[in-house]
Scaffold this motif. Sequence first.
Motif, PDB file in Angstrom:
ATOM      1  N   ALA A 165       6.131  -2.403   9.239  1.00 46.27           N
ATOM      2  CA  ALA A 165       6.080  -3.730   9.849  1.00 46.27           C
ATOM      3  C   ALA A 165       7.226  -4.633   9.376  1.00 46.27           C
ATOM      4  O   ALA A 165       7.798  -5.393  10.165  1.00 46.27           O
ATOM      5  CB  ALA A 165       4.738  -4.394   9.555  1.00 46.27           C
ATOM      6  N   GLU A 166       7.581  -4.556   8.117  1.00 48.02           N
ATOM      7  CA  GLU A 166       8.658  -5.400   7.593  1.00 48.02           C
ATOM      8  C   GLU A 166      10.015  -5.012   8.192  1.00 48.02           C
ATOM      9  O   GLU A 166      10.823  -5.872   8.568  1.00 48.02           O
ATOM     10  CB  GLU A 166       8.707  -5.316   6.067  1.00 48.02           C
ATOM     11  N   LYS A 167      10.240  -3.717   8.306  1.00 43.44           N
ATOM     12  CA  LYS A 167      11.485  -3.238   8.918  1.00 43.44           C
ATOM     13  C   LYS A 167      11.536  -3.612  10.396  1.00 43.44           C
ATOM     14  O   LYS A 167      12.580  -4.011  10.907  1.00 43.44           O
ATOM     15  CB  LYS A 167      11.628  -1.727   8.745  1.00 43.44           C
ATOM     16  N   LEU A 168      10.395  -3.508  11.064  1.00 38.52           N
ATOM     17  CA  LEU A 168      10.340  -3.876  12.477  1.00 38.52           C
ATOM     18  C   LEU A 168      10.610  -5.365  12.655  1.00 38.52           C
ATOM     19  O   LEU A 168      11.368  -5.765  13.547  1.00 38.52           O
ATOM     20  CB  LEU A 168       8.977  -3.504  13.081  1.00 38.52           C
ATOM     21  N   ALA A 169      10.032  -6.195  11.788  1.00 38.62           N
ATOM     22  CA  ALA A 169      10.262  -7.644  11.854  1.00 38.62           C
ATOM     23  C   ALA A 169      11.744  -7.949  11.656  1.00 38.62           C
ATOM     24  O   ALA A 169      12.313  -8.783  12.372  1.00 38.62           O
ATOM     25  CB  ALA A 169       9.403  -8.363  10.803  1.00 38.62           C
ATOM     26  N   TYR A 170      12.373  -7.266  10.703  1.00 34.85           N
ATOM     27  CA  TYR A 170      13.811  -7.442  10.452  1.00 34.85           C
ATOM     28  C   TYR A 170      14.616  -7.084  11.697  1.00 34.85           C
ATOM     29  O   TYR A 170      15.458  -7.861  12.168  1.00 34.85           O
ATOM     30  CB  TYR A 170      14.248  -6.588   9.261  1.00 34.85           C
ATOM     31  N   LEU A 171      14.355  -5.911  12.248  1.00 31.89           N
ATOM     32  CA  LEU A 171      15.114  -5.442  13.406  1.00 31.89           C
ATOM     33  C   LEU A 171      14.912  -6.345  14.628  1.00 31.89           C
ATOM     34  O   LEU A 171      15.867  -6.651  15.344  1.00 31.89           O
ATOM     35  CB  LEU A 171      14.742  -3.998  13.738  1.00 31.89           C
ATOM     36  N   LEU A 172      13.684  -6.781  14.860  1.00 38.77           N
ATOM     37  CA  LEU A 172      13.422  -7.661  15.999  1.00 38.77           C
ATOM     38  C   LEU A 172      14.097  -9.025  15.808  1.00 38.77           C
ATOM     39  O   LEU A 172      14.589  -9.625  16.769  1.00 38.77           O
ATOM     40  CB  LEU A 172      11.917  -7.826  16.214  1.00 38.77           C
ATOM     41  N   ASP A 173      14.133  -9.502  14.566  1.00 42.15           N
ATOM     42  CA  ASP A 173      14.793 -10.775  14.278  1.00 42.15           C
ATOM     43  C   ASP A 173      16.301 -10.676  14.543  1.00 42.15           C
ATOM     44  O   ASP A 173      16.917 -11.603  15.055  1.00 42.15           O
ATOM     45  CB  ASP A 173      14.531 -11.179  12.825  1.00 42.15           C
ATOM     46  N   ILE A 174      16.879  -9.550  14.206  1.00 41.75           N
ATOM     47  CA  ILE A 174      18.318  -9.348  14.417  1.00 41.75           C
ATOM     48  C   ILE A 174      18.604  -9.078  15.895  1.00 41.75           C
ATOM     49  O   ILE A 174      19.538  -9.640  16.473  1.00 41.75           O
ATOM     50  CB  ILE A 174      18.845  -8.185  13.531  1.00 41.75           C
ATOM     51  N   GLU A 175      17.822  -8.255  16.520  1.00 32.40           N
ATOM     52  CA  GLU A 175      18.066  -7.845  17.907  1.00 32.40           C
ATOM     53  C   GLU A 175      17.810  -8.972  18.900  1.00 32.40           C
ATOM     54  O   GLU A 175      18.493  -9.080  19.914  1.00 32.40           O
ATOM     55  CB  GLU A 175      17.200  -6.621  18.237  1.00 32.40           C
ATOM     56  N   GLN A 176      16.805  -9.813  18.636  1.00 26.82           N
ATOM     57  CA  GLN A 176      16.494 -10.999  19.438  1.00 26.82           C
ATOM     58  C   GLN A 176      16.284 -10.698  20.922  1.00 26.82           C
ATOM     59  O   GLN A 176      16.568 -11.517  21.787  1.00 26.82           O
ATOM     60  CB  GLN A 176      17.611 -12.055  19.299  1.00 26.82           C
TER      61      GLN A 176
END
Length: 189
Positions: free
Chosen positions: A166-177
């Motif tokens: 979940a933390e990695k997914l949150a990071y990636l979604l925040d970057i990918e936007q």
Amino acid sequence: MSTELIGNCGYTVGERGYFERINKAFGLSEVINFSVGYDYYNGIKNFCDKLSSIISEVYSDVRNNAKIMSFLDERDREETINIVEGLNEVCKMWARSCSDADRAKSILSLSASETRLKSGYKKNEIEKTARKVIRGSYSGVSSSEKIRLLEKAISSSVIRAANGNAEKLAYLLDIEQGKGDNFLFDVLF
């Protein structure tokens, strides 16, 4: 009375020593290697070959960094274009034009396809997101893992790259936007 014409440098005009002295006085011998003191044609031809090699070196460097060229200072790019053009003009005078000059100028002026951003988003959006990758506060994701995750997201997907974390997914979604993998590519490169 001598029939020789002695130049200001103290040597007979036309002799090897005369031209060697002139070359030294005007600094040519520091720049151009003459096999004979007056072999200007071959000396300058060899000099132009060296200038052409410099242009090729510049082209190689900018080609290898074409993806980030738009992020470099415009004045630096323009100055480099002017230098490449000047070197190439000297080479052209001796029929030594370097084909790498136009290719280097194309990359430096951002008209080459290699320099275009893949995503179509503005440079400042990409830079802002890249800073977020570098300075972002994702305590559960290390710096090296941030890059690895972006590379994996580009080659597969954000979901696959996170691999259920979940933390990695949150990071990636925040970057990918929601902007897609081409945006991630531009951020990474």
